[in-house]
Design a protein around this motif. Structure first.
Motif, PDB file in Angstrom:
ATOM      1  N   VAL A 379       0.746  -1.537  -0.029  1.00  0.00           N
ATOM      2  CA  VAL A 379       0.215   0.357  -0.244  1.00  0.00           C
ATOM      3  C   VAL A 379       0.870   1.271   0.041  1.00  0.00           C
ATOM      4  N   VAL A 380       1.830   0.974   0.422  1.00  0.00           N
ATOM      5  CA  VAL A 380       2.861   2.152   0.602  1.00  0.00           C
ATOM      6  C   VAL A 380       3.240   3.089  -0.727  1.00  0.00           C
ATOM      7  N   PRO A 381       3.468   2.537  -2.047  1.00  0.00           N
ATOM      8  CA  PRO A 381       3.605   3.166  -3.735  1.00  0.00           C
ATOM      9  C   PRO A 381       1.976   4.345  -3.520  1.00  0.00           C
ATOM     10  N   PRO A 382       0.917   3.639  -3.785  1.00  0.00           N
ATOM     11  CA  PRO A 382      -0.019   4.321  -3.745  1.00  0.00           C
ATOM     12  C   PRO A 382      -0.232   5.691  -2.691  1.00  0.00           C
ATOM     13  N   TYR A 383      -0.417   5.193  -1.759  1.00  0.00           N
ATOM     14  CA  TYR A 383      -0.276   6.128  -0.574  1.00  0.00           C
ATOM     15  C   TYR A 383       0.527   7.198  -0.526  1.00  0.00           C
ATOM     16  N   LEU A 384       1.816   7.129  -1.483  1.00  0.00           N
ATOM     17  CA  LEU A 384       2.714   7.869  -1.605  1.00  0.00           C
ATOM     18  C   LEU A 384       2.651   9.224  -2.454  1.00  0.00           C
ATOM     19  N   ALA A 385       1.295   7.817  -3.913  1.00  0.00           N
ATOM     20  CA  ALA A 385       1.199   8.502  -4.848  1.00  0.00           C
ATOM     21  C   ALA A 385       0.168   9.416  -4.506  1.00  0.00           C
ATOM     22  N   ALA A 386      -0.942   9.548  -3.772  1.00  0.00           N
ATOM     23  CA  ALA A 386      -1.568  10.749  -2.856  1.00  0.00           C
ATOM     24  C   ALA A 386      -1.350  11.822  -2.210  1.00  0.00           C
ATOM     25  N   VAL A 387      -0.304  11.467  -1.295  1.00  0.00           N
ATOM     26  CA  VAL A 387       0.362  11.940  -0.852  1.00  0.00           C
ATOM     27  C   VAL A 387       1.319  13.298  -1.490  1.00  0.00           C
ATOM     28  N   ALA A 388       1.680  12.747  -2.769  1.00  0.00           N
ATOM     29  CA  ALA A 388       2.479  13.879  -3.618  1.00  0.00           C
ATOM     30  C   ALA A 388       1.120  14.886  -4.823  1.00  0.00           C
ATOM     31  N   LEU A 389       0.059  14.145  -4.525  1.00  0.00           N
ATOM     32  CA  LEU A 389      -1.114  14.821  -5.208  1.00  0.00           C
ATOM     33  C   LEU A 389      -2.174  15.582  -4.771  1.00  0.00           C
ATOM     34  N   ALA A 390      -1.039  15.585  -3.350  1.00  0.00           N
ATOM     35  CA  ALA A 390      -2.575  16.398  -2.079  1.00  0.00           C
ATOM     36  C   ALA A 390      -1.964  17.736  -1.914  1.00  0.00           C
ATOM     37  N   GLU A 391      -0.611  18.407  -2.649  1.00  0.00           N
ATOM     38  CA  GLU A 391       0.301  19.276  -2.221  1.00  0.00           C
ATOM     39  C   GLU A 391      -0.462  21.018  -2.281  1.00  0.00           C
ATOM     40  N   PRO A 392      -2.207  20.558  -2.791  1.00  0.00           N
ATOM     41  CA  PRO A 392      -2.763  21.600  -3.226  1.00  0.00           C
ATOM     42  C   PRO A 392      -3.442  21.676  -1.341  1.00  0.00           C
ATOM     43  N   ALA A 393      -3.827  20.887  -1.037  1.00  0.00           N
ATOM     44  CA  ALA A 393      -4.489  20.925   0.375  1.00  0.00           C
ATOM     45  C   ALA A 393      -3.035  22.054   1.508  1.00  0.00           C
ATOM     46  N   TYR A 394      -2.336  20.669   1.243  1.00  0.00           N
ATOM     47  CA  TYR A 394      -1.256  21.023   2.322  1.00  0.00           C
ATOM     48  C   TYR A 394      -0.813  22.530   2.472  1.00  0.00           C
ATOM     49  N   GLN A 395      -0.586  23.050   0.867  1.00  0.00           N
ATOM     50  CA  GLN A 395      -0.644  24.245   1.037  1.00  0.00           C
ATOM     51  C   GLN A 395      -1.771  25.134   1.705  1.00  0.00           C
ATOM     52  N   ASP A 396      -2.869  25.205   1.822  1.00  0.00           N
ATOM     53  CA  ASP A 396      -3.972  25.828   2.288  1.00  0.00           C
ATOM     54  C   ASP A 396      -4.284  25.477   3.749  1.00  0.00           C
ATOM     55  N   THR A 397      -3.631  24.378   4.225  1.00  0.00           N
ATOM     56  CA  THR A 397      -3.707  24.135   5.740  1.00  0.00           C
ATOM     57  C   THR A 397      -2.042  25.035   6.505  1.00  0.00           C
ATOM     58  N   ASP A 398      -1.067  24.939   5.328  1.00  0.00           N
ATOM     59  CA  ASP A 398       0.387  25.759   5.482  1.00  0.00           C
ATOM     60  C   ASP A 398      -0.107  27.233   5.851  1.00  0.00           C
ATOM     61  N   ARG A 399      -0.875  27.896   4.660  1.00  0.00           N
ATOM     62  CA  ARG A 399      -1.150  29.412   5.291  1.00  0.00           C
ATOM     63  C   ARG A 399      -3.159  29.498   4.402  1.00  0.00           C
TER      64      ARG A 399
END
Length: 552
Positions: A379-399
Motif C-alpha cells: 500500500v505504501v507506493p499508492p499512498y505516497l502517490a496520493a500524498v504527492a498529489l495532495a500538495e494543494p491541501a497542504y498549502q491551504d493548511t500551511d497558509r
C-alpha cells in the motif's frame, strides 16, 4: 562616588576571575575537545551499526539463494538503478543544503575580517567530505549486501569494491555541491544533472530487465554509473581489470572534483553561506520536532529560481475555482505529478515481484503477521502517490489566508481537494486497465488487479491523505514523559493513522490478488469497494470537522 568605584572594581575582579577559571578549564579539557560521553555514544553507535551491517552482508547470499535469485539482467538493473538514484539524492542534498556550512555568528563576525577566507572555509569542506565518507560506508555495505543477495553467491571482493565506489561517489557529490555553492550560476546545471540521473535510474529500474542495453548505457554513461558497473562486475564473475578500471576512473573524477572544490571554496558568497546556514537550522529544527511537513517546505524553498509555468484561465463558476486552484498548484510543482507516476510504477513493480515470489514452486505458507506486513508494504507506493498529489491541501493548511476570500466554507473547500488527485488516480487506473485488456502477457493479470485497486480505492486513499493534511500541528502531548520505547506509541499511531486507514482499504485486496492471482477478482473487488466507501465516508466527515476547527 567611592562606593561606585568599589563596586566597579569588584565587578572587574569577578570578571577576571571568571575568565581565568574558564581559561583554566579550557586548558584542562582542551579547546573543542569532545566530552567522553559523546565519544562513547558515537563509538557504541558505530559498533552497533558495524555488527548489523556485517551480519547483513554475511547473510545476503543465503537470502538470495532462498529467494532463487541468480543474478542476470535484473540484478544488474537493480544495482545500477539504485546507485543512480542514490547519487541523484546526494547531489540534491549537497546543492540544497550545501557541503560548506558556517554558523551565522561565524559568517557575521569572522568572514568580514581582513584575511584569507579559505583558511576558514577549507576546514569546513574537509569536515563535509569526512561526514559524507562516514555516511558512504553504511551505504556501500548495503549496496554490497544488495548485490550479493541478487547474485545469490558469496563473493568477498564485492564488499571492498562497493565501499570504495560509494566513498568516491560521496566525494564527487561534495565536490559538485561545493562548486555549485561557490558559483551560483552552475547550481542550476548541477540540479539539472541530479534530475536527469534520477530519471535515468528510474528508467533503468523499470526497463533494465527487459532491455539490458539501457542498463549498459546508464552504467558507462559517466562516473555516476561506474560505481554500479564496478559492483555488478565484481558480483557477476567479471574481469577484475574491468571493475578496477571503473574504480580508478571514478576515483580520478572524485579527486578532480575535490581539487576544484578546494580551489573554489574561498569564493563562496556571503549571502549564499547565510542562506545555507538558515536552511540548515530549519532542517535541524524540523528533524528534532519530527515535523515532516516542515522539512518538505524547507526543501521546496531551496529549489532554486521558480520558472514560468503554463497558465490556466480562471473559470467563471465559483464551484470550479477550487479545482482550478489545485491544477495551478500542481503545475507550479511539476515534480509532484512526476513523483506520483513514479510511485505508481514502482508500486506495480513491487506488486508483480511479490506475486512472482509467492507463486514460486515450493514456497512455504505465509503466516498472518507476515501477510499483514507484506500487504501494508504494497500500500505504501499508492499512498505516497496520493500524498504527492495532495500538495494543494497542504498549502491551504500551511497558509490558511489563501482561502479567506473564496466564497466557500472551509469544509467544502477542504473536500474539494478530493477531485483533482482522484481524477489523476482514476486516469492512471484507466490506462492500466486498458493496457491489461489489450495485452495477453504474464503481466496482464497483475496490471489489471493493480488498476482495479486504483479505480476503487483511489478516493479512499486521497481521503486519508486529506485527513493527514488537515489534522493540524504535531501532537507532542502524546509523547509520554518516559524513556521506555512504548512511550512513543501513541504519537506514532497518531502519525500513522491515515496510512493505516489506507492500508485497511487496499492491503487485503492487493495481498489476496498477489497470493491467489487465479482466484478471480469478484469477491475481493466487492469487499474492496465496501471498505473504500466506508473509509471515504469517515474521511469526509473527519476532514470537514478538522477544516472547521483550523479555520476557527
Amino acid at each position: 562616588m567611592a562606593v561606585t568605584t568599589e563596586r566597579a572594581a569588584e565587578g572587574r575582579d569577578a570578571t577576571a576571575t571568571a575568565v581565568a577559571t574558564a581559561a583554566r578549564a579550557r586548558r584542562e579539557r582542551g579547546a573543542g575537545r569532545p566530552r567522553f560521553d559523546d565519544v562513547w555514544t558515537w563509538a557504541c553507535a558505530a559498533v552497533s551499526a558495524l555488527v548489523v551491517l556485517a551480519g547483513l552482508v554475511q547473510a545476503a547470499p543465503g537470502i538470495g539463494q532462498g529467494l532463487a535469485w541468480s543474478g542476470g539482467p535484473a540484478a544488474r538493473a537493480v544495482v545500477v538503478g539504485t546507485t543512480l538514484l542514490l547519487f541523484a539524492g546526494q547531489i540534491a542534498l549537497c546543492v540544497r543544503l550545501g557541503p560548506v556550512l558556517l554558523s551565522p555568528a561565524e559568517i557575521t563576525w569572522l568572514l568580514p575580517l581582513p584575511g584569507d577566507r579559505g583558511r576558514l572555509l577549507r576546514p569546513r569542506l574537509v569536515r563535509a567530505a569526512a561526514v559524507a565518507c562516514a555516511a558512504a560506508l553504511p551505504t556501500g555495505a548495503l549496496a554490497a549486501a544488495l548485490a550479493l543477495a541478487l547474485q545469490g553467491e558469496r563473493r568477498y571482493e564485492v564488499l571492498p569494491v562497493a565501499l570504495l565506489a560509494h566513498l568516491a561517489l560521496a566525494c564527487l557529490a561534495v565536490g559538485l555541491g561545493t562548486v555549485a555553492e561557490a558559483r551560483p550560476v552552475l547550481a542550476g546545471r548541477v540540479r539539472l544533472l541530479g534530475g536527469g540521473l534520477a530519471l535515468a535510474g528510474a528508467t533503468v529500474l523499470a526497463c533494465g530487465t527487459s532491455a539490458p542495453e539501457v542498463t549498459g548505457a546508464a552504467a558507462w554513461s559517466g562516473p555516476w554509473g561506474w560505481a554500479g558497473a564496478a559492483v555488478t562486475t565484481a558480483a557477476g564473475h567479471g574481469s577484475p581489470l574491468a571493475w578496477a578500471a571503473a574504480l580508478a576512473c571514478l576515483a580520478a573524477c572524485a579527486a578532480g572534483a575535490l581539487r576544484e572544490a578546494f580551489r573554489a571554496v574561498a569564493g563562496i558568497p556571503t549571502d549564499v553561506l547565510l542562506a545555507r546556514a538558515r536552511t540548515g537550522r530549519e532542517v535541524t529544527q524540523g528533524a528534532t520536532l519530527l515535523d515532516v511537513r516542515a522539512l518538505t517546505l524547507v526543501l521546496q524553498s531551496t529549489g532554486g529560481r521558480r520558472r514560468r509555468t503554463a497558465r490556466i484561465p480562471m473559470p467563471g463558476s465559483r464551484w470550479a475555482v477550487p479545482l482550478w486552484r489545485d491544477a495551478v498548484v500542481l503545475l507550479r510543482h511539476p515534480w509532484r505529478p512526476v513523483l506520483a507516476c513514479a510511485a505508481l510504477v514502482a508500486g506495480f513493480a513491487q506488486f508483480r515481484g511479490v506475486a512472482a515470489w509467492l507463486t514460486q514452486p515450493g514456497h512455504d505458507a505465509v503466516g498472518p503477521l507476515k501477510a499483514a506486513f507484506v500487504g501494508l508494504l504494497l500500500v505504501v507506493p499508492p499512498y505516497l502517490a496520493a500524498v504527492a498529489l495532495a500538495e494543494p491541501a497542504y498549502q491551504d493548511t500551511d497558509r490558511p489566508r489563501r482561502a479567506l476570500l473564496l466564497p466557500l466554507s472551509p469544509g467544502v473547500l477542504a473536500l474539494s481537494h478530493l477531485a483533482v488527485p482522484v481524477a489523476f488516480l482514476w486516469a492512471a487506473g484507466g490506462v492500466g486497465w486498458a493496457a491489461a485488456a489489450l495485452s495477453s502477457g504474464p503481466s496482464a493479470g497483475p496490471l489489471g488487479a493493480y488498476a482495479t485497486a486504483l479505480l476503487l480505492a483511489g478516493p479512499a486513499l486521497v481521503g486519508t491523505t486529506l485527513v493527514g493534511a488537515y489534522r493540524g500541528a504535531p501532537r507532542y502531548d502524546l509523547l509520554a514523559l518516559s524513556l521506555d520505547w512504548y512511550a512513543a506509541v501513541p504519537y506514532v499511531l497518531w502519525r500513522l493513522a491515515p496510512a493505516l486507514a489506507a492500508g485497511f482499504v487496499t492491503a487485503p485486496y492487493l495481498w489476496h490478488m498477489a497470493y491467489h492471482p487465479a482466484a478471480g477478482p469478484d469477491g475481493d473487488t466487492l469487499w474492496l469497494a465496501v471498505r473504500s466507501a466506508a473509509v471515504l465516508a469517515w474521511a469526509v466527515h473527519r476532514v470537514g470537522r478538522q477544516a472547521e476547527d483550523l479555520s476557527g
